[in-house]
Design an enzyme around this catalytic site. Structure first.
Site, PDB file in Angstrom:
ATOM      1  N   THR B 107     -23.568 -19.953 -43.697  1.00  0.00           N
ATOM      2  CA  THR B 107     -24.597 -20.957 -43.444  1.00  0.00           C
ATOM      3  C   THR B 107     -25.003 -20.881 -41.991  1.00  0.00           C
ATOM      4  O   THR B 107     -24.178 -20.960 -41.098  1.00  0.00           O
ATOM      5  CB  THR B 107     -24.091 -22.378 -43.737  1.00  0.00           C
ATOM      6  OG1 THR B 107     -22.946 -22.610 -42.930  1.00  0.00           O
ATOM      7  CG2 THR B 107     -23.755 -22.554 -45.185  1.00  0.00           C
ATOM      8  N   THR B 183     -19.289 -14.986 -39.212  1.00  0.00           N
ATOM      9  CA  THR B 183     -18.940 -14.259 -37.987  1.00  0.00           C
ATOM     10  C   THR B 183     -17.731 -13.345 -38.138  1.00  0.00           C
ATOM     11  O   THR B 183     -17.594 -12.400 -37.376  1.00  0.00           O
ATOM     12  CB  THR B 183     -18.666 -15.242 -36.831  1.00  0.00           C
ATOM     13  OG1 THR B 183     -17.654 -16.161 -37.251  1.00  0.00           O
ATOM     14  CG2 THR B 183     -19.910 -15.984 -36.440  1.00  0.00           C
ATOM     15  N   ASP B 184     -16.847 -13.634 -39.121  1.00  0.00           N
ATOM     16  CA  ASP B 184     -15.578 -12.904 -39.157  1.00  0.00           C
ATOM     17  C   ASP B 184     -15.749 -11.395 -39.284  1.00  0.00           C
ATOM     18  O   ASP B 184     -15.048 -10.628 -38.634  1.00  0.00           O
ATOM     19  CB  ASP B 184     -14.709 -13.409 -40.313  1.00  0.00           C
ATOM     20  CG  ASP B 184     -14.029 -14.717 -39.969  1.00  0.00           C
ATOM     21  OD1 ASP B 184     -14.292 -15.243 -38.868  1.00  0.00           O
ATOM     22  OD2 ASP B 184     -13.251 -15.218 -40.797  1.00  0.00           O
ATOM     23  N   LYS B 262     -15.630  -9.141 -32.595  1.00  0.00           N
ATOM     24  CA  LYS B 262     -15.240 -10.549 -32.459  1.00  0.00           C
ATOM     25  C   LYS B 262     -13.880 -10.586 -31.773  1.00  0.00           C
ATOM     26  O   LYS B 262     -12.928  -9.990 -32.259  1.00  0.00           O
ATOM     27  CB  LYS B 262     -15.163 -11.203 -33.842  1.00  0.00           C
ATOM     28  CG  LYS B 262     -14.946 -12.705 -33.776  1.00  0.00           C
ATOM     29  CD  LYS B 262     -14.957 -13.358 -35.161  1.00  0.00           C
ATOM     30  CE  LYS B 262     -14.852 -14.871 -35.014  1.00  0.00           C
ATOM     31  NZ  LYS B 262     -14.849 -15.582 -36.289  1.00  0.00           N
TER      32      LYS B 262
END
Ligand SMILES: [Zn+2]
Lengths: 666, 461
Positions: B107, B183-184, B262
C-alpha cells in the site's frame, strides 16, 4: 439588547456561577515514577537542553472516516510547520524518532496505573488495547500518542459528594516546546515517551473553587501511592469549561492547581461574551447564512502610514490585506476576558494558523486611533467599499500567509454568528487564555497495529490491591473522627505523607492529637528546612519514638531533639565532624607504635619456628597475621620494620638459620 | 447469526456473544465482575486469543473485556460503518506528462479504518488524489493494479508480468512509470527489472514507504510525490528506487536498481546505494543529479524486454563450520545455480572444496560475492581464493549477493552453457558490476566521534 455585564472575579459567588450553569471537568496528567520510558528502554526523568542532533519532520493529516480532514487536522495542515526535534543521545533512541517500532509497554508503569485505578475504583479492562491519538502539532514525532484505557467509570469523593471519574488512561508524554516562530517549531525530546496517566473526571464541578479542590484531591491521591513523579512538569491539568448555551472548551496544561479558578472565571466570561456577541449580530441580521465579508490587498493604500508595524512590513516587501466584516462595527472592542477584547479571537487565529507570530499581527477599525490615521482608514474603507457599520481588519505578511490569515478571520467571524467554537485553549499567567487549536474529536483515535493487546489478569490486580494506600477522602473521614483535632491540622495531615501513621499512633495511645499533628507536619517540615534528611525517619522508627512517649519513657519535649538527632545526615555535618565521625565509626584511627610493638613481640614469641622450612616464609607469615589486625591503622612500612627488629634478635631463629639476613622483608 | 457477525471470534468469546445475541457492530452494555462497560463490539483479530471481546468506547478508545467475566450483556443497537477512501476526479491537464502507476500489492497510500484498524488502500487515481492531491500538480496519473501480494511474496511470475506491462506502457507512450512496492524486497525487484527491461527510454521508478500512510509522520506521500516527479519530469531513464534520503523530511534519493539495498529494518532512510553514489537527490518539485553517467530520457519507444527466469537458484550465506552436505543437498535437489556470499574477499573453508567440486562437475554454476556488501571479490590474493577458482567458482566482482542471485536466475533462464552464462553474468548491464569504487562510495559514519557528532548537530538529517 442589554449591555454585557459580568462581575469582577473577586465578586463572583457560587450563585452567579449557578446562574450561568457553569460546568467543569478535569483531566489530570501525572508522570509515573518509573526507571524507563513507556515504550522503549530509554531512561525516564532525565532532562537536558543539550542536544547532539536535529531531525526535521512535517505532519501530514490522515483522512477521517468520511473522507474529510478532522478539524484539528485541517488546521494543522494549514499551518505548514517545519518541526525540528532536538535529540540528546542519553535521553532518546530511534523509537521516539519513529524510526523503530515500539517495544512492549513498561510493566512498572502499568502497575502504577492499575494501582491508581484501584484507588479510584475504576472498572479495570480485561485487556489493554493501545490506541494512537493523533497530534498533528508535532509534539510527538509519530504524529500520534500511544495511549490506552486502563479503567472506566470510577469515583472520588469531594466533601461527601461523589464525582464521577470517566476514565484513566496510560500514555506517553510529548515533547517540550522550545520555540514556535513563524513556520518553524522546535522541540526538545527528553520528556518524550515518559509514562503518564490521565485521569478524566465527569463535568461535575460547578464553581472554579470546586475544580481547584477536586484537583487537589487527585494530586494527593497520586502522591499517596509514592509512585508518581513530583516537581515541575510532573503534573499538568486540562480543565473543560462550558456555560449554558456555550460549548465544551478545553484549557490546556495548567501546572498549578491554584491558577485554575481564575482561568475558569475568564473562560466562563468569554463564553458568555461570545454568546452575547452572537445575539448582537442576530439583532443586526447577521447569521451564518447572511454573513458578508470581503478581502482586498491594500498595500499601496497604507504604504506611507506612520503606524510602525505596517510601515515596516511594507518596507520589507510584505503585503497588507484588509478584511471587511459587514455589520461587525464596534464588536471587536467587545470585552471577552479581563483586559481582552473580541479582536483577540481573530489575532489568535492569525497567529496560530497563518503563522504570523509577531504581535501585533492585526489592526482593526474599532481601535482606529492607535493604528492608521483616520484618513488612511477612510481610504481603506473606500477601497473596500465598506459602510460605516462594517468592521475592518488588516493583516500583513507574505502572500500565502495573508491568504490563510484572511480565510481564518472570515472563518472565525462565521463562528461568531453561531456562538462558542470548541477550542483547545492555552492558559496565560494573567488568568486569561488564548486559542491553541481546534478541539479534536473521537475520530482522531486509531488502534495501534504495532502492539498486541495486553491481558490484565486478576492475579495481578490482587497483588496490587494489597499495597494500595488508604484513599484521601477515607483518610479524611478517619481524621474527622479523631476528637479534638483542629480542622487546619487535619488539612495539613492530608497533605503530608503521615496521615495514616497519625491515625495508627492515635489509636494506640492517649496523646494530644494536635500536638502529634503539629510534630508530624509543621515540625517535620521545619526539620527539613534545617537541612535534615527526613528519609532517615522511617515509619517504624517514628512509631517507636511515639510509643516511648505513650509509655512515658520519653517526655514529649524530647521528641524533636531525638528526631533531629536521628536525621542528621552526613550532608548536615561540617567536614571536621564528618571526618571524625567516619574515623570513629569505621575504626580508622592511627595506633601509637608502642601498642603495636607489643603485639608484634607477642606474635614472634608464639611463632612455631619448627614448622618452617624456608626462613623467607617467616616474615611473610607474620606480616599476614599482623596486617589483619592493624591494616589501615599503621603504615605497612612501619609494621614491616617492627617485624624485622623482632626477628633479628630472635634466638631460636638464629639457631636454626645461622647468619641469615632479614633485610628482604616484604 | 451469520458467521460474519462474529468476525474473528472463537471459543468462549464467541459463545458469550452468541448467548447474548450480540455480534460485531452491536452497541452493547456489558456487565462484568470488574464493572460495566458500554461500547460497540468490534471484530476480533484472528491472531488474538479467544477469551476477550473488544469494545469501542464512545471516547474512541478500544478496550478488551474478559468473556469469562461477563455476567450480562444488553444489545442497544447495531452500528455498522463502511469506510472508503474519498474518491475525487483526478484532474487532467494536457500540458502535464503522463505517468503510469503500477501496483504490486504494497500500500502506497491508504487510510486506517479507525474502528477495526484495518488498512484501506488507496490506489485508483481518484483515491490517490483524495489522499495526495499534490500529485495533480506534477502529472496526469493513470493507475493499474497488477496483483496484490506482499513484498516477500514477489516472485518470477510477478517479475515477468511487471516487465511485460512496462514494455506495453512504454509502447503506449507514457512519460514515466512508477511501481508501488513493499520495501522488504524492493531491491530484488529493482535488480531483476533492470535485467528484464533493458535500455528503457523513460524513467521506471520503484517506490514504497517505511511508515504506512495512515500515520501523520508517514514517508509515503513524500516518497510518492518524489517518485512521480522523477517519472514525470526526470531525465534519468533507468530502473530506480526512490525513497527517503535522510530520516528528516527533506529529500528523497534516486538509487540505481542494481546497487541499492535495504539496510535498516525500520528507519525511513533505509535504502542506500552500496559501493557507489546515489543517482540524484529529489524533492516533489526538483531533481538534483549527483552523477552524470546515467541513461538519459529518449523520445523513441525502443526497449528490450527479456523476461527469462530460472527458479532453481539459491544464495548460500557462508559461515564458519559450514558442512559440505549443505552443498551436496542443493545439487541433489536439482539446483542449477548457487551464489555464495563468502567471507572477506570471497572465501569459504576447505571442507567445502570437495562438495563444490562435485557441484561444478554436476554442472551447477557457482558465483562468488562478498557478505561484506562493500568491496570486490578478489580471489587471487590468498591461496584459498585461487583454489576455489580452480574448483570452478566464478568471482562476481562487486555485484551485491541479491543482485547476483536474480541475475543468475535471469542468465540461467537463457542458457545453461557455462561460457554463455559466464558472459551474461559478468557483462554489466547497468552497474551491477562497476569498474571502480569511488572513495566516498563506502560511508558508514560512526557515532560519538567528534567530527561526526559535529556533522549531526549542524546538518539536520
Ligand atoms: Zn527511547
Amino acid at each position: 439588547m442589554s449591555a454585557f455585564r459580568f462581575k469582577p472575579y473577586t465578586e463572583m459567588t457560587s450563585e452567579d456561577y449557578a446562574a450561568i450553569e457553569l460546568k467543569c471537568g478535569l483531566e489530570v496528567h501525572r508522570q509515573l515514577l518509573t526507571r524507563r520510558k513507556l515504550f522503549c528502554r530509554c531512561p525516564a526523568g532525565r532532562y537536558s537542553k543539550e542536544y547532539h542532533a536535529e531531525v526535521l519532520r512535517h505532519m501530514r493529516p490522515t483522512l477521517s472516516e468520511l473522507g474529510e480532514y478532522d478539524g484539528t487536522a485541517l488546521m494543522e495542515k494549514k499551518t505548514r510547520k517545519n518541526i525540528y526535534y532536538r535529540l540528546n543521545q542519553q535521553t532518546v533512541c530511534t523509537y521516539e524518532m519513529d524510526d523503530t517500532p515500539p517495544f512492549f509497554m513498561d510493566d512498572e508503569a502499568l502497575d502504577i496505573a492499575l494501582e491508581l485505578c484501584l484507588l479510584l475504583k475504576l472498572n479495570i479492562v480485561g485487556e489493554l488495547h493501545i490506541a494512537r491519538k493523533q497530534y498533528l502539532d508535532g509534539s510527538i514525532p509519530t504524529g500520534f500518542q500511544r495511549t490506552a484505557i486502563v479503567g472506566v467509570d470510577g469515583e472520588l469523593f469531594y466533601q461527601g459528594r461523589r464525582i464521577g471519574v470517566r476514565q484513566l488512561s496510560i500514555e506517553e508524554d510529548s515533547c517540550r516546546e522550545v520555540t514556535d516562530i513563524g513556520h518553524d517549531r522546535v522541540y526538545l525530546t527528553d520528556r518524550l515517551g515518559m509514562p503518564l496517566i490521565e485521569v478524566v473526571t465527569e463535568p461535575e464541578m460547578y464553581t472554579p473553587q470546586e475544580v481547584a479542590e477536586v484537583g487537589e484531591i487527585i494530586r494527593l491521591l497520586c502522591h499517596s501511592t509514592r509512585h508518581v513523579r513530583v516537581g515541575s512538569g510532573a503534573a499538568r491539568q486540562d480543565v473543560n469549561v462550558s456555560v449554558r448555551g456555550g460549548t465544551r472548551v478545553e484549557i490546556k496544561g495548567t501546572p498549578q492547581i491554584w491558577r485554575n479558578p481564575h482561568l475558569i472565571y475568564n473562560e466562563a466570561m468569554r463564553q458568555c461574551a461570545l454568546l452575547h456577541i452572537r445575539d448582537l449580530l442576530r439583532e443586526r441580521g447577521v447569521t451564518s447564512e447572511t454573513l458578508q465579508t470581503s478581502v482586498a490587498e491594500v498595500t499601496r493604500t497604507v504604504a506611507n502610514t506612520a503606524y510602525v508595524p505596517i510601515r515596516k512590513a511594507v518596507e520589507d516587501g510584505l503585503l497588507v490585506k484588509a478584511i471587511a466584516l459587514k455589520h461587525f462595527e464596534g464588536l471587536l472592542n467587545h470585552p471577552t476576558q479581563e483586559h481582552t477584547t473580541f479582536a483577540k479571537e481573530f489575532s489568535d487565529r492569525v497567529r496560530v494558523i497563518a503563522c504570523l507570530t509577531q504581535l501585533p499581527n492585526i489592526a482593526h477599525s474599532d481601535l482606529a486611533a492607535e493604528t492608521l490615521s483616520s484618513r488612511e482608514w477612510r481610504e481603506v474603507r473606500r477601497k473596500m467599499r465598506a459602510d460605516a457599520d462594517d468592521a475592518l481588519l488588516l493583516v500583513w505578511g507574505n502572500e500565502a500567509d495573508t491568504v490563510t490569515a484572511a480565510q481564518e478571520i472570515i472563518l472565525r467571524a462565521r463562528e461568531a454568528t453561531i456562538g462558542v467554537p470548541s477550542d483547545t485553549r492555552q492558559a496565560y499567567k494573567d488568568g486569561t487564555n488564548g486559542f491553541e487549536r481546534v478541539l479534536p474529536g473521537p475520530e482522531r483515535m486509531y488502534p495501534d497495529t504495532d502492539l498486541p493487546p495486553i491481558e490484565i489478569n486478576s492475579a495481578r490486580l490482587e497483588r496490587l490491591a494489597v499495597q494500595i494506600p488508604r484513599r484521601v477522602w477515607e483518610l479524611d473521614e478517619r481524621l474527622q473522627e479523631i476528637r479534638g483535632l483542629a480542622p487546619q491540622l487535619r488539612q495539613q495531615l492530608l497533605r503530608s505523607p503521615y496521615g495514616e501513621l497519625f491515625c495508627r499512633i492515635m489509636t494506640s495511645g492517649s496523646l494530644s492529637p494536635n500536638w502529634l499533628a503539629v510534630v508530624l507536619t509543621e515540625s517535620l517540615i521545619g526539620l527539613r528546612r534545617e537541612g535534615c534528611e527526613l528519609q532517615f525517619l522511617s515509619e517504624p522508627l517514628l512509631t517507636e519514638v511515639f510509643t516511648a512517649v505513650v509509655q512515658q519513657r520519653l517526655v514529649p519535649e524530647g521528641v524533636m531533639p531525638m528526631l533531629r538527632y536521628f536525621c542528621r545526615s552526613i550532608e548536615t555535618l561540617t567536614p571536621v565532624e564528618l571526618v571524625n565521625k567516619a574515623i570513629y565509626e569505621l575504626r580508622l584511627n592511627l595506633i601509637p607504635i608502642d601498642q603495636v610493638r607489643e603485639s608484634v613481640v607477642r606474635a614472634v614469641a608464639e611463632l612455631p619456628i619448627e614448622l618452617f622450612v624456608q626462613p623467607d616464609d617467616l616474615p611473610r607469615y607474620l606480616m599476614g597475621r599482623l596486617m589483619e589486625q592493624w591494616r589501615g591503622r599503621l603504615p605497612g612500612r612501619q609494621l614491616a620494620q617492627l617485624v624485622r627488629e623482632q626477628l633479628t634478635g630472635h634466638a631460636g631463629i638464629q639457631h636454626k638459620w645461622k647468619n641469615y639476613s632479614w633485610a628482604m622483608i616484604p | 447469526m451469520g458467521d460474519d457477525s462474529l468476525k474473528g471470534y472463537r471459543g468462549v468469546g464467541r459463545t458469550v456473544l452468541e448467548r447474548h445475541e450480540a455480534g460485531v457492530w452491536s452497541d452493547v452494555t456489558v456487565e462484568t465482575t470488574r464493572g460495566r462497560f458500554r461500547g460497540i463490539v468490534l471484530p476480533r483479530s484472528e491472531t488474538a486469543d479467544d477469551r476477550h471481546i473488544v469494545l469501542k468506547l464512545i471516547s474512541g478508545y478500544n478496550v478488551g473485556v474478559a468473556a469469562e467475566q461477563v455476567t450480562s450483556m444488553v444489545v442497544h443497537d447495531r452500528r455498522e460503518a463502511h469506510y472508503k477512501v474519498p474518491e475525487k476526479q483526478f484532474p487532467f491537464d494536457p500540458a502535464k506528462p503522463r505517468v503510469k502507476l503500477l501496483g504490486t500489492g504494497g500500500t502506497i497510500a491508504s487510510r486506517l479504518d479507525y474502528r477495526t484498524g484495518a488498512v484501506i488502500p488507496a490506489f485508483s487515481p481518484g483515491e490517490l488524489y483524495g489522499s495526495v492531491p499534490e500529485l495533480a500538480d506534477i502529472c496526469n496519473l493513470e493507475t493499474e493494479k497488477l496483483f496484490g501480494v506482499f513484498s516477500e511474496n514477489m516472485g518470477p511470475q510477478q517479475y515477468i508480468k511487471l516487465a511485460q506491462n512496462i514494455g506495453e506502457e512504454i509502447a503506449k507512450g507514457v512519460d514515466g512509470i512508477v511501481i508501488g512496492h513493499g520495501t522488504d524486497t524492493m531491491h530484488h525487484t529493482a535488480a531483476i527489472l533492470t535485467f528484464m527491461v533493458q535500455n528503457p527510454p523513460i524513467p521506471i521508478v520503484m517506490v514504497g514507504s517505511q511508515r504506512s500512510s495512515d500515520r501523520p509522520s508517514s514517508d509515503a506521500a513524500m516518497n510518492l510525490m518524489c517518485a512521480v516527479n522523477a517519472a514525470a519530469c526526470g531525465d534519468i531513464a533507468e530502473v530506480m528506487v526512490c525513497m527517503f534520503g535522510p530520516t528528516s523530511d527533506q529529500y528523497c534519493l534516486l538509487h540505481r536498481g542494481t546497487r541499492v539495498r535495504k539496510m535498516h529494518s525500520s528507519y525511513r532512510s533505509t535504502f542506500r546505494t552500496i559501493g557507489e553514489n546515489p543517482l540524484a537527490m529529489i524533492d516533489p518539485h526538483s531533481i538534483t543529479p549527483l552523477r552524470q553517467d546515467y541513461h538519459h530520457r529518449r523520445t523513441d519507444r525502443q526497449v528490450t524486454i527479456n523476461s527469462a527466469f530460472e527458479e532453481k537458484v539459491t544464495i548460500l550465506y557462508y559461515y564458519p563450520n559450514m558442512m559440505p552436505d549443505v552443498v551436496d543437498a542443493l545439487v541433489e535437489k536439482g539446483y542449477k545455480g548457487i551464489v555464495i556470499a563468502g567471507t572477506g574477499l570471497g572465501h569459504v573453508n576447505k571442507p567445502l572444496y570437495a562438495a563444490i567440486k562435485r557441484a561444478t562437475d554436476a554442472g551447477v554454476h557457482i558465483y562468488m560475492t562478498v557478505q561484506t556488501l562493500w568491496g570486490y571479490v578478489q580471489m587471487y590474493v590468498y591461496e584459498t581464493g585461487r583454489e576455489l577458482m580452480e574448483l570452478g567458482i566464478i568471482p562476481a566482482a562487486n555485484m551485491l549477493p541479491e543482485v547476483a542471485y536474480v541475475k543468475l536466475c535471469w542468465a540461467l533462464g537463457q542458457s545453461t552453457d557455462r561460457n554463455e552464462v559466464r558472459r551474461l553474468m559478468l557483462t554489466s548491464i547497468n552497474d551491477e558490476i562497476t569498474e571502480r569504487e569511488p572513495y566516498n562510495g563506502y560511508l558508514i559514519y560512526q557515532g560519538a566521534i567528534p567530527e561526526v557528532q559535529e556533522f549531526l548537530r549542524s546538518i539536520k538529517r
